[in-house]
Design a protein around this motif. Structure first.
Motif, PDB file in Angstrom:
ATOM      1  N   TYR A 200       0.806  -1.223   0.000  1.00  0.00           N
ATOM      2  CA  TYR A 200       0.000   0.000   0.000  1.00  0.00           C
ATOM      3  C   TYR A 200       0.835   1.268   0.000  1.00  0.00           C
ATOM      4  O   TYR A 200       0.330   2.342  -0.287  1.00  0.00           O
ATOM      5  CB  TYR A 200      -0.954   0.011   1.195  1.00  0.00           C
ATOM      6  N   VAL A 201       2.128   1.133   0.323  1.00  0.00           N
ATOM      7  CA  VAL A 201       2.948   2.345   0.301  1.00  0.00           C
ATOM      8  C   VAL A 201       3.017   2.901  -1.124  1.00  0.00           C
ATOM      9  O   VAL A 201       3.186   4.099  -1.331  1.00  0.00           O
ATOM     10  CB  VAL A 201       4.357   2.069   0.876  1.00  0.00           C
ATOM     11  N   PHE A 202       2.833   2.027  -2.133  1.00  0.00           N
ATOM     12  CA  PHE A 202       2.867   2.502  -3.515  1.00  0.00           C
ATOM     13  C   PHE A 202       1.530   3.085  -3.944  1.00  0.00           C
ATOM     14  O   PHE A 202       1.483   4.007  -4.762  1.00  0.00           O
ATOM     15  CB  PHE A 202       3.278   1.365  -4.455  1.00  0.00           C
ATOM     16  N   CYS A 203       0.402   2.550  -3.407  1.00  0.00           N
ATOM     17  CA  CYS A 203      -0.909   3.122  -3.752  1.00  0.00           C
ATOM     18  C   CYS A 203      -1.199   4.356  -2.912  1.00  0.00           C
ATOM     19  O   CYS A 203      -1.944   5.232  -3.326  1.00  0.00           O
ATOM     20  CB  CYS A 203      -2.038   2.131  -3.522  1.00  0.00           C
ATOM     21  N   GLN A 204      -0.640   4.371  -1.690  1.00  0.00           N
ATOM     22  CA  GLN A 204      -0.987   5.429  -0.738  1.00  0.00           C
ATOM     23  C   GLN A 204       0.270   6.118  -0.212  1.00  0.00           C
ATOM     24  O   GLN A 204       0.476   6.178   1.001  1.00  0.00           O
ATOM     25  CB  GLN A 204      -1.740   4.819   0.454  1.00  0.00           C
ATOM     26  N   PRO A 205       1.107   6.685  -1.089  1.00  0.00           N
ATOM     27  CA  PRO A 205       2.357   7.271  -0.566  1.00  0.00           C
ATOM     28  C   PRO A 205       2.102   8.425   0.395  1.00  0.00           C
ATOM     29  O   PRO A 205       2.821   8.579   1.383  1.00  0.00           O
ATOM     30  CB  PRO A 205       3.077   7.748  -1.830  1.00  0.00           C
ATOM     31  N   VAL A 206       1.048   9.214   0.118  1.00  0.00           N
ATOM     32  CA  VAL A 206       0.773  10.361   0.993  1.00  0.00           C
ATOM     33  C   VAL A 206       0.390   9.873   2.380  1.00  0.00           C
ATOM     34  O   VAL A 206       0.877  10.372   3.401  1.00  0.00           O
ATOM     35  CB  VAL A 206      -0.351  11.227   0.388  1.00  0.00           C
ATOM     36  N   ALA A 207      -0.513   8.870   2.406  1.00  0.00           N
ATOM     37  CA  ALA A 207      -0.957   8.344   3.699  1.00  0.00           C
ATOM     38  C   ALA A 207       0.226   7.756   4.466  1.00  0.00           C
ATOM     39  O   ALA A 207       0.347   7.949   5.678  1.00  0.00           O
ATOM     40  CB  ALA A 207      -2.030   7.279   3.492  1.00  0.00           C
ATOM     41  N   ALA A 208       1.128   7.056   3.750  1.00  0.00           N
ATOM     42  CA  ALA A 208       2.269   6.450   4.426  1.00  0.00           C
ATOM     43  C   ALA A 208       3.150   7.522   5.053  1.00  0.00           C
ATOM     44  O   ALA A 208       3.584   7.399   6.207  1.00  0.00           O
ATOM     45  CB  ALA A 208       3.069   5.611   3.439  1.00  0.00           C
ATOM     46  N   LEU A 209       3.381   8.600   4.301  1.00  0.00           N
ATOM     47  CA  LEU A 209       4.219   9.685   4.827  1.00  0.00           C
ATOM     48  C   LEU A 209       3.560  10.335   6.039  1.00  0.00           C
ATOM     49  O   LEU A 209       4.200  10.563   7.076  1.00  0.00           O
ATOM     50  CB  LEU A 209       4.443  10.720   3.720  1.00  0.00           C
ATOM     51  N   LEU A 210       2.236  10.613   5.912  1.00  0.00           N
ATOM     52  CA  LEU A 210       1.503  11.216   7.025  1.00  0.00           C
ATOM     53  C   LEU A 210       1.571  10.308   8.242  1.00  0.00           C
ATOM     54  O   LEU A 210       1.775  10.759   9.367  1.00  0.00           O
ATOM     55  CB  LEU A 210       0.038  11.424   6.648  1.00  0.00           C
ATOM     56  N   TYR A 211       1.411   9.008   7.999  1.00  0.00           N
ATOM     57  CA  TYR A 211       1.433   8.072   9.121  1.00  0.00           C
ATOM     58  C   TYR A 211       2.790   8.113   9.825  1.00  0.00           C
ATOM     59  O   TYR A 211       2.854   8.173  11.044  1.00  0.00           O
ATOM     60  CB  TYR A 211       1.124   6.647   8.659  1.00  0.00           C
ATOM     61  N   LEU A 212       3.852   8.103   9.024  1.00  0.00           N
ATOM     62  CA  LEU A 212       5.179   8.076   9.654  1.00  0.00           C
ATOM     63  C   LEU A 212       5.443   9.348  10.457  1.00  0.00           C
ATOM     64  O   LEU A 212       5.958   9.275  11.576  1.00  0.00           O
ATOM     65  CB  LEU A 212       6.258   7.887   8.595  1.00  0.00           C
ATOM     66  N   VAL A 213       5.045  10.502   9.895  1.00  0.00           N
ATOM     67  CA  VAL A 213       5.251  11.759  10.635  1.00  0.00           C
ATOM     68  C   VAL A 213       4.407  11.750  11.907  1.00  0.00           C
ATOM     69  O   VAL A 213       4.888  12.063  13.007  1.00  0.00           O
ATOM     70  CB  VAL A 213       4.893  12.962   9.743  1.00  0.00           C
ATOM     71  N   GLY A 214       3.119  11.351  11.759  1.00  0.00           N
ATOM     72  CA  GLY A 214       2.231  11.318  12.922  1.00  0.00           C
ATOM     73  C   GLY A 214       2.729  10.345  13.968  1.00  0.00           C
ATOM     74  O   GLY A 214       2.667  10.614  15.164  1.00  0.00           O
TER      75      GLY A 214
END
Lengths: 336, 184
Positions: A200-214
């Motif tokens: 999912y990191v490839f389908c949802q790169p924005v969500a993955a980045l947000l998750y890691l920062v959060g």
């Protein structure tokens, strides 16, 4: 001598017959979790000090054991031997309860972490919700400790921690939700199953980045470590704690890192998926790689100011997370 | 025949012990939420009580509701209450003694609510559910929210709206007072 090697299997079979598979899983899971929490914290503290050392052109711990591996063990023994100081003006029931209540929810989260296909204490249908729910419990416990300490630095640290956690929990949940609506389930096994072929990191790169920062913010780590900013607040919410009570806060923090990284692995990095090795090895490898990234970030970036931190959460991360969720929903509706 | 744990500890007994534990947690939490005069203790009592209620939901096999209970009522509402306390008057200010009429009034209101709930509980013909919900997919949850539980869903948003309007009115009244102080 062949019968000797059969003893473990016999004991195992006997326990299995006596307890039944469910109770056996619970007990073995609890024991493994309790052991794992200690080993993980020992290893992570060592890793943190080593990585920090090399980033700052030092060597880090090297005296005790090979590569200084036993340094944290020795430190842990020292903490065990220290006196539990309870300052006179504290509100003692809350002061004593707080470290326990910070640590307990972290343990609960291990119930649903998917180490491999079927290698999970319990595959709850609401696994993801469980982790977020008990994460919120820890925040309240931190506040309890900070208030009960009757110390302005502790209280300030606790308030900062809560304000930060409340703010960053929203993008964290929203980014996890965009994965959930793609997988159509809140169960970790199902979410990892759904990532067959494409993480999912490839389908949802924005969500993955947000998750890691959060997630970095949720675990109170730099650049989001203002709740325990040493140069401003002594040590933040655990200023008044000593000995094993302090160690519990410490243990909870490092275990929390492990849990947050596990959730990230399961949501975005395909969980236990990988060639050649069995699932749990891949899962642990990915988790520790993510933790390494988090440590790397801590020793690379300076601490944010409090207003910058809150602005970043409310003005950038939350709108982006909402937008990402909406776009995901619309795209899914069109595609399916 | 090998011994089995179920012969020594009956599953029903374990279930009863769990039930008594969560109920006790709920009641003790509720008492702590009401009795101590220190308002911070009250909040943590409330959180304990909610945790007990979440335990009851798990006991009844409704994991989703239990998680939502913890996530919303402990993770959000209790923390919001703590913030409200920190923004209100300082703790070292002498707490005025309990005002008797208010005490009686709140007792009366609670008694009415208790009696009403008791009547509802006693009159409802409770049936044992044929099966427990096992379908917890996101699609199913979403459908239930927009069909069977739509009214509840909307009522909760109404309650939130009332809370927001109340907060704005309170804040506006405070702000107005401050302005007139500055003017005079």
């Amino acid at each position: 001598m062949a019968w000797l090697s059969n003893i473990p299997a016999t004991v195992w079979e006997g326990l299995r017959a006596f307890l039944g598979p469910l109770a056996l899983t619970m007990i073995v899971g609890l024991l493994l979790t309790l052991g794992w929490v200690q080993v993980n914290a020992l290893f992570l503290v060592w890793l943190e000090r080593k990585v920090a050392g090399h980033i700052q052109l030092r060597i880090g711990p090297k005296e005790v054991g090979p590569f200084g591996l036993l340094q944290t063990l020795v430190d842990g023994v020292k903490l065990l031997g220290k006196e539990l100081i309870t300052p006179a003006p504290v509100s003692w029931p809350l002061f004593v309860l707080s470290p326990i209540l910070v640590f307990a929810p972290v343990l609960v989260s291990f119930v649903v972490i998917p180490f491999g296909p079927g290698t999970q204490i319990r595959d709850l249908n609401v696994g993801l919700m469980l982790i977020f729910a008990f994460g919120g419990l820890g925040v309240l416990a931190i506040l309890m400790g900070g208030w009960a300490s009757n110390n302005k630095y502790a209280l300030l640290g606790a308030i900062r921690s809560v304000a930060q956690n409340v703010a960053y929990e929203i993008p964290l949940l929203l980014s996890a939700m965009s994965v959930v609506i793609m997988a159509g389930s809140l169960s970790f096994q199902a979410i990892v199953q759904a990532q067959e072929g494409l993480w999912y990191v490839f389908c949802q790169p924005v969500a993955a980045l947000l998750y890691l920062v959060g997630a970095t913010a949720e675990t109170n780590r730099a650049p989001f470590d203002i709740p325990e900013a040493e140069s401003e607040l002594v040590a933040g919410f655990h200023t008044e704690y000593s000995g094993m009570r302090f160690a519990l806060f410490f243990l909870a923090e490092y275990t929390n890192m492990f849990i947050v990284a596990s959730v990230a692995t399961a949501l975005f990095f395909g969980g236990w998926r990988g060639p050649f090795w069995p699932g749990p090895w891949w899962f642990l490898l990915k988790v520790y790689l993510l933790i390494f990234v988090v440590i790397w970030v801590r020793w690379t970036f300076p601490r944010l100011r409090f207003d910058q931190l809150m602005n970043f959460a409310w003005k950038y991360m939350i709108p982006i997370a909402v937008l990402n969720l909406m776009v995901t929903a619309v795209v899914l509706k069109i595609v399916r | 025949m090998t011994p089995v744990m179920g012969e020594y500890i009956r599953p029903e007994a374990v279930a009863w012990a769990a039930f008594i534990l969560v109920t006790a947690l709920t009641f003790v939490g509720a008492l702590i939420a009401v009795l101590p005069r220190n308002i911070i203790y009250n909040v943590f009592g409330l959180a304990t009580c909610i945790l007990g209620v979440a335990g009851l939901f798990i006991f009844l096999g409704s994991e989703f509701l239990a998680m939502m209970e913890i996530l919303i009522y402990i993770g959000a509402i209790s923390i919001a209450i703590v913030f409200a306390i920190m923004l209100s008057q300082p703790m070292h200010v002498q707490i005025p003694p309990a005002w008797r009429p208010k005490l009686y009034l709140s007792f009366a209101v609670s008694a009415v609510v208790f009696v009403a709930f008791s009547i509802i509980v006693l009159r409802t013909p409770w049936e044992v559910a044929l099966e427990r919900g096992q379908d917890w997919t996101v699609r199913r949850l979403g459908e239930l929210f927009l069909t069977r539980y739509e009214l509840l869903f909307e009522l909760i948003s109404l309650a939130l709206l009332v809370a927001i309007i109340g907060a704005i009115i309170t804040a506006a009244a405070l702000g107005g007072g401050r302005k007139s102080e500055g003017g005079s």
